[in-house]
Design a protein around this motif. Structure first.
Motif, PDB file in Angstrom:
ATOM      1  N   ASP A   1       0.920  -0.894   0.005  1.00  0.00           N
ATOM      2  CA  ASP A   1      -0.057  -0.076  -0.001  1.00  0.00           C
ATOM      3  C   ASP A   1       1.070   1.009  -0.010  1.00  0.00           C
ATOM      4  OD1 ASP A   1      -1.801  -1.823   2.487  1.00  0.00           O
ATOM      5  OD2 ASP A   1      -2.052  -1.797   0.194  1.00  0.00           O
ATOM      6  N   GLY A   2      -0.066   2.297  -0.537  1.00  0.00           N
ATOM      7  CA  GLY A   2       0.889   3.806  -0.316  1.00  0.00           C
ATOM      8  C   GLY A   2       1.798   3.709  -1.710  1.00  0.00           C
ATOM      9  N   TRP A   3       1.793   2.742  -3.017  1.00  0.00           N
ATOM     10  CA  TRP A   3       2.667   2.653  -3.279  1.00  0.00           C
ATOM     11  C   TRP A   3       2.888   4.537  -4.358  1.00  0.00           C
ATOM     12  CZ3 TRP A   3       7.216   1.050  -5.295  1.00  0.00           C
ATOM     13  CH2 TRP A   3       7.058   1.694  -7.105  1.00  0.00           C
ATOM     14  N   ASP A   4       1.796   4.823  -4.523  1.00  0.00           N
ATOM     15  CA  ASP A   4       1.673   6.086  -4.835  1.00  0.00           C
ATOM     16  C   ASP A   4       2.942   7.084  -4.148  1.00  0.00           C
ATOM     17  OD1 ASP A   4      -2.012   5.858  -4.649  1.00  0.00           O
ATOM     18  OD2 ASP A   4      -0.158   5.699  -7.021  1.00  0.00           O
ATOM     19  N   TRP A   5       3.067   7.249  -3.363  1.00  0.00           N
ATOM     20  CA  TRP A   5       4.212   8.210  -2.659  1.00  0.00           C
ATOM     21  C   TRP A   5       5.256   7.924  -2.909  1.00  0.00           C
ATOM     22  CZ3 TRP A   5       1.811  12.100  -0.403  1.00  0.00           C
ATOM     23  CH2 TRP A   5       0.661  12.048   0.110  1.00  0.00           C
ATOM     24  N   VAL A   6       5.661   6.382  -2.777  1.00  0.00           N
ATOM     25  CA  VAL A   6       7.425   6.079  -3.877  1.00  0.00           C
ATOM     26  C   VAL A   6       7.720   6.431  -4.688  1.00  0.00           C
ATOM     27  CG1 VAL A   6       8.400   3.696  -3.882  1.00  0.00           C
ATOM     28  CG2 VAL A   6       6.754   4.062  -1.696  1.00  0.00           C
ATOM     29  N   ASP A   7       6.023   6.275  -5.699  1.00  0.00           N
ATOM     30  CA  ASP A   7       6.158   6.448  -7.365  1.00  0.00           C
ATOM     31  C   ASP A   7       6.458   8.246  -7.651  1.00  0.00           C
ATOM     32  OD1 ASP A   7       4.440   6.047  -9.803  1.00  0.00           O
ATOM     33  OD2 ASP A   7       5.865   5.032  -9.360  1.00  0.00           O
ATOM     34  N   ASN A   8       6.321   8.814  -6.838  1.00  0.00           N
ATOM     35  CA  ASN A   8       6.186   9.815  -6.761  1.00  0.00           C
ATOM     36  C   ASN A   8       7.622  10.728  -6.215  1.00  0.00           C
ATOM     37  OD1 ASN A   8       4.514  12.604  -7.360  1.00  0.00           O
ATOM     38  ND2 ASN A   8       4.171  12.813  -4.505  1.00  0.00           N
ATOM     39  N   VAL A   9       8.296   9.713  -6.003  1.00  0.00           N
ATOM     40  CA  VAL A   9       9.336  11.215  -5.352  1.00  0.00           C
ATOM     41  C   VAL A   9      10.897   9.112  -6.815  1.00  0.00           C
ATOM     42  CG1 VAL A   9      11.789   9.988  -4.221  1.00  0.00           C
ATOM     43  CG2 VAL A   9       8.839  10.971  -3.942  1.00  0.00           C
ATOM     44  N   LEU A  10      10.166   8.760  -6.578  1.00  0.00           N
ATOM     45  CA  LEU A  10      11.506   8.063  -8.838  1.00  0.00           C
ATOM     46  C   LEU A  10      11.768   8.575  -9.442  1.00  0.00           C
ATOM     47  CD1 LEU A  10       9.706   4.398  -8.208  1.00  0.00           C
ATOM     48  CD2 LEU A  10      11.660   5.119  -7.125  1.00  0.00           C
ATOM     49  N   PHE A  11      12.744   8.739 -10.480  1.00  0.00           N
ATOM     50  CA  PHE A  11      13.145   8.992 -11.639  1.00  0.00           C
ATOM     51  C   PHE A  11      12.125   8.670 -12.752  1.00  0.00           C
ATOM     52  CE2 PHE A  11      15.281  11.968 -14.631  1.00  0.00           C
ATOM     53  CZ  PHE A  11      15.378  11.056 -15.356  1.00  0.00           C
ATOM     54  N   LYS A  12      11.633   8.682 -13.401  1.00  0.00           N
ATOM     55  CA  LYS A  12      10.754   9.403 -14.668  1.00  0.00           C
ATOM     56  C   LYS A  12      11.148  10.211 -16.379  1.00  0.00           C
ATOM     57  CE  LYS A  12       7.040   7.510 -12.658  1.00  0.00           C
ATOM     58  NZ  LYS A  12       6.315   8.498 -11.671  1.00  0.00           N
ATOM     59  N   SER A  13      11.869   8.503 -16.999  1.00  0.00           N
ATOM     60  CA  SER A  13      12.135   8.882 -18.194  1.00  0.00           C
ATOM     61  C   SER A  13      11.354   9.961 -19.145  1.00  0.00           C
ATOM     62  CB  SER A  13      13.198   8.598 -18.701  1.00  0.00           C
ATOM     63  OG  SER A  13      12.480   7.522 -18.908  1.00  0.00           O
TER      64      SER A  13
END
Lengths: 217, 232
Positions: free
Chosen positions: B74-86
């Protein structure tokens, strides 16, 4: 003629950058170059203990050894040393822009043709040669398909014909595009190329301004 | 048998072991020389360091947790927000509070030239401190040079700083018309500021092959206003 193909303007209608084309071609020629010139230094020459002739007495110039730089067959002090490589990788943006420019140039010079697939009825090379002559495809043709496994018939036909090259999408490069007179793409190859180039044009791989990833727990 | 191979056999179902592909074969040809050559080793899901068995970690390297923990997804969205996306996201269609303005194609269509945006949807406008070849003739002794990062760079003694240029890239269409319009706009703007030291003419260099315009002086903000007016 089977129909009309829609092409993306970012790839097929750019303002052609000839300087980037030149840089791509120079890169493709130079990055594989290794200069094998090697002149051994003085410690790799045979032993130089002896004076060739005594200091005084003979009418000749005074010398300490037979292998000094001024001698024929002597060592060189600052000569080329060992294999030097000219390897470098051109920045990704320049390579992408080079491909887009090459494709634009080919399209606007009427040298690109789109084909539904590379299937031929026979493996005879004369069939393919006559087909290319009828359609006014130049002396050299570059066939691009999306995978590296090609149909049998075109494989045999193009192997015997000089100037006809088969290539998968991952082998597409500026030098080959410009070297071959015509470029023949399958629709699947076109889709793959457009997808890859558009992704490269609208993405950034350098996470310089991004926060560092969190450490492992 | 090696410990790695033992743990591998423990974790894989028996059906996989029967099919061994032909990579990293030993010299006798009867078995792979290293479990890394087998498909199931390379395709197995990556596990975190906390779940490796004892044989594969060095003594003391396995982290020990004082308190218990549970892993959830749960809460993957918070992690996804911080990750680098090309992939670069699309910007909004309205001006933003930071001062960013989207391009206006209706307004931009009327000019004989076009200035494109870069991948990050900003103007292709940069400052340059360019190197200069050394020409040390007697009549040019009023020119001063400075060495920055091992390149010889022109120095402006009146402004008491290096000579700077503004570079505008990604131009297509009639570059000379754009150059003319840009110089007219900048001279008008200079007269408006009524600064005596800037009464010199605006000099620019046009490169048709590289499709850029180089203007002498740091006029980035004014060129940005010019581009906003034109709708690029």
């Amino acid at each position: 003629k089977l129909g009309i193909v829609d092409l993306h303007p970012s790839i097929w209608q750019t303002s052609p950058r000839l300087d980037i084309l030149y840089e791509n071609i120079e890169w493709q020629k130079t990055y594989k170059k290794i200069d094998w010139a090697y002149t051994p230094p003085h410690h790799e020459y045979p032993s130089m203990r002896g004076k060739p002739w005594p200091q005084k007495g003979t009418g000749r110039a005074r010398h300490k050894s037979k292998f000094d730089p001024q001698w024929k067959g002597g060592y060189k002090v600052h000569g080329p040393k060992g294999p030097t490589s000219f390897f470098y990788v051109l920045p990704k943006e320049k390579r992408v822009e080079g491909l887009c420019t090459a494709l634009t140039v080919k399209l606007h010079q009427n040298d690109v043709h789109f084909v539904d697939s590379l299937d031929l009825p026979t493996h005879q090379p004369t069939y393919l040669q006559e087909l290319a002559e009828d359609r006014f495809w130049g002396p050299s043709v570059l066939f691009v398909d999306d995978t590296d496994i090609m149909p049998h018939n075109i494989m045999f036909a193009s192997a015997k014909t000089e100037g006809f090259t088969l290539m998968p999408v991952y082998g597409l490069n500026v030098y080959s595009i410009l070297k071959h007179t015509t470029l023949v793409l399958t629709i699947r190859a076109l889709n793959k190329i457009e997808k890859k180039l558009l992704h490269a044009l609208h993405s950034c791989d350098n996470p310089k301004d991004q926060p560092a990833p969190p450490d492992e727990p | 048998m090696s410990l790695v191979f033992q743990s591998l056999i423990r974790r894989t179902p028996s059906t996989f072991i029967a099919r061994i592909p032909c990579r990293l074969w030993s010299s006798s040809g009867k078995f792979p020389s290293h479990p890394m050559g087998t498909e199931e080793y390379e395709n197995q899901p990556r596990k975190s360091i906390t779940e490796l068995p004892d044989e594969l970690t060095e003594r003391g390297a396995k982290p020990e947790f004082i308190s218990g923990y549970e892993s959830t997804k749960d809460g993957w969205d918070w992690v996804d927000n911080v990750l680098f996306k090309s992939a670069i996201p699309e910007p909004p269609n309205h001006p933003t509070p930071s001062g960013w303005v989207p391009p206006d194609p209706r307004l931009a269509r009327q000019w004989p030239y076009f200035v494109d945006r870069d991948r990050f949807h900003s103007y292709a406008l940069y400052v340059r401190i360019l190197p200069v070849m050394l020409e040390y003739w007697l009549h040019e002794q009023h020119r001063y040079y400075l060495n920055i990062f091992r390149r010889r760079v022109e120095y402006d003694i009146y402004a008491q700083r290096t000579r700077r240029f503004s570079l505008l890239e990604l131009i297509s269409g009639d570059i000379w018309a754009l150059d003319h319009d840009l110089k007219a706009y900048l001279t008008k703007r200079v007269h408006l500021t009524d600064d005596k030291s800037k009464e010199l003419p605006i000099l620019s260099q046009v490169d048709e092959i590289k499709r850029h315009i180089l203007v002498e002086g740091e006029y980035e903000e004014w060129i940005a206003d010019f581009l906003k007016e034109k709708g690029f």
